[in-house]
Enzyme design. Structure first.
Site, PDB file in Angstrom:
ATOM      1  N   ASP A  96       0.823  -1.031  -0.099  1.00  0.00           N
ATOM      2  CA  ASP A  96       0.167  -0.051   0.042  1.00  0.00           C
ATOM      3  C   ASP A  96       1.148   1.320   0.132  1.00  0.00           C
ATOM      4  OD1 ASP A  96      -3.262   0.139   0.766  1.00  0.00           O
ATOM      5  OD2 ASP A  96      -2.004   2.165   0.616  1.00  0.00           O
ATOM      6  N   ASP A 127       4.617   1.889  -5.152  1.00  0.00           N
ATOM      7  CA  ASP A 127       3.552   2.445  -6.028  1.00  0.00           C
ATOM      8  C   ASP A 127       3.292   1.440  -7.295  1.00  0.00           C
ATOM      9  OD1 ASP A 127       2.165   3.899  -8.189  1.00  0.00           O
ATOM     10  OD2 ASP A 127       3.360   5.535  -8.301  1.00  0.00           O
ATOM     11  N   ASN A 159      -5.479  -4.721  -6.617  1.00  0.00           N
ATOM     12  CA  ASN A 159      -6.500  -4.080  -5.882  1.00  0.00           C
ATOM     13  C   ASN A 159      -6.331  -2.482  -5.776  1.00  0.00           C
ATOM     14  OD1 ASN A 159      -8.943  -3.819  -3.814  1.00  0.00           O
ATOM     15  ND2 ASN A 159      -7.167  -3.302  -2.611  1.00  0.00           N
ATOM     16  N   LYS A 208     -11.289   0.866 -15.266  1.00  0.00           N
ATOM     17  CA  LYS A 208     -11.696  -0.450 -15.036  1.00  0.00           C
ATOM     18  C   LYS A 208     -12.182  -1.261 -16.063  1.00  0.00           C
ATOM     19  CE  LYS A 208     -11.268  -0.137 -10.540  1.00  0.00           C
ATOM     20  NZ  LYS A 208     -10.017  -0.811  -9.986  1.00  0.00           N
ATOM     21  N   THR A 241     -16.133   1.736   2.120  1.00  0.00           N
ATOM     22  CA  THR A 241     -14.795   2.092   2.280  1.00  0.00           C
ATOM     23  C   THR A 241     -14.715   3.323   2.251  1.00  0.00           C
ATOM     24  OG1 THR A 241     -14.153   1.974   0.042  1.00  0.00           O
ATOM     25  CG2 THR A 241     -14.039  -0.160   1.221  1.00  0.00           C
ATOM     26  N   TYR A 299     -12.187   6.647 -14.617  1.00  0.00           N
ATOM     27  CA  TYR A 299     -12.386   5.422 -13.799  1.00  0.00           C
ATOM     28  C   TYR A 299     -12.815   4.369 -14.644  1.00  0.00           C
ATOM     29  CZ  TYR A 299     -13.466   2.759  -9.705  1.00  0.00           C
ATOM     30  OH  TYR A 299     -13.542   1.821  -8.509  1.00  0.00           O
TER      31      TYR A 299
END
Ligand SMILES: NC(=O)c1ccc[n+]([C@@H]2O[C@H](COP(=O)([O-])OP(=O)(O)OC[C@H]3O[C@@H](n4cnc5c(N)ncnc54)[C@H](O)[C@@H]3O)[C@@H](O)[C@H]2O)c1
Length: 299
Positions: free
Chosen positions: A37, A72, A99, A174, A204, A170
């Site tokens: 992360d 990254d 993810n 995706k 989240t 986005y």
């Protein structure tokens, strides 16, 4: 029951949200986990070592094995180092879960070049780069006669599959990941690697403030429902499932059936002939699936 005993998994973006739940459940099922992360804000700004470290510490505190990594994922050499770090730490790699993700929502008329480029980079390149380096590791294992039973699990989104407005950057990234997964599944089959993608639905920080949820919806939007599918997909049990895109949440798991050949009209080199032909196939084609309908199984 330990579904992933001694398997080695990388989970990117595992310091928070659904990735954290994946890392914890994989570890509970016996996997050794590289917890990646960058620790950025939800728009991709900044970096913080704490989220990856905290999840790795949590896994070790419950008796599991984990290392923290703050690469990254869209950094080409960094992604290669991350793959090597998992192999160096645990001796092998079996599972890569792409993810990590961020959002920069905007209607396309107002979207800046940077908002477009950043989203495409983190999601699309951030899936390709680790997959490329992991696939090279598995190809080498396969060539040297070491058995490979590996998994890549990518992250797409309902925004992409069902075209959410305000998320052109986005959704494009995706949707690219969904098709990338199908191509990768076909290319990597020969090395013993399955590739699938899933569109999660969970509460989240990325979905904060979307709307109010009833307690039942809150429950269905807990990351653990998705983590269970991810853990199963990461396990040897899923070896016959590849090239699939799933929708996943507490309401149930569905297989998103991909683009289909619809009605067909005869071609013509004369555009003046096309009006009735194209109107006819559009009339008889099924509508595109919409984002507005929640699919769920009643308990
Ligand atoms: N939550 C949902 O309902 C939902 C729906 C559809 C898709 N998704 C996707 O699921 C994934 C996880 O999202 P979440 O909701 O858990 O969000 P989250 O913000 O809680 O977690 C994402 C994590 O990724 C990390 N990250 C961001 N950029 C990174 C980079 N370049 N390298 C490494 N790490 C990076 C962040 O620091 C963060 O901890 C994302 O790909 C997101 O687009 C989520």
């Amino acid at each position: 029951m330990s579904l992933c005993k001694d398997r080695v998994a990388i989970v990117t973006g595992a310091g928070r949200g659904v990735g954290r739940a994946y890392a914890l459940m994989l570890a509970r099922h016996g996997a050794k986990v590289l917890v990646n992360d960058l620790g950025s804000a939800s728009d991709g700004m900044g970096a913080d070592q704490a989220p990856a470290q905290q999840v790795a510490d949590e896994i070790r505190a419950m008796g599991g094995e984990a290392v923290a990594d703050t690469t990254d994922v869209a950094d080409w050499e960094g992604a290669e180092r991350m793959i090597r770090a998992a192999v160096d730490a645990f001796g092998r790699l079996d599972v890569l879960i792409n993810n990590a993700g961020i959002l920069r929502d905007r209607m396309l008329v107002n979207m800046t070049e940077d908002e477009w480029d950043t989203i495409i980079r983190v999601h699309l390149k951030g899936t390709f780069a680790p997959t490329h380096h992991a696939a090279n590791y598995w190809r080498l294992q396969h060539k040297t006669g070491n058995p490979v039973d590996a998994r890549v699990i990518n992250t797409t989104s309902h925004s992409a599959l069902f075209a959410n407005i305000g998320q052109a950057n986005y959704a494009a990234a995706k949707a690219g990941i969904a098709t990338f997964s199908l191509v990768a599944a076909r290319e990597l089959q020969r090395y013993g690697v399955t590739v699938n993608a899933l569109a999660p639905r969970a509460n989240t920080r990325l979905t904060e403030g979307l709307r109010e949820w009833t307690p039942e919806e809150e429950e269905r939007r807990r990351p653990e429902w998705i983590a269970a599918l991810v853990t199963w997909l990461a396990s040897p049990e899923s070896r016959n499932v590849s090239g699939r895109v799933f929708e996943a949440w507490g309401g149930g798991y569905t297989v998103a059936e991909s683009w289909q050949h619809g009605p067909i009209a005869p071609a013509s080199k004369d555009p003046a002939e096309l009006g009735p032909r194209i109107s006819g196939i559009v009339k008889h084609a099924r509508s595109n699936a919409g984002i507005d309908r929640d699919v769920w199984l009643d308990p």
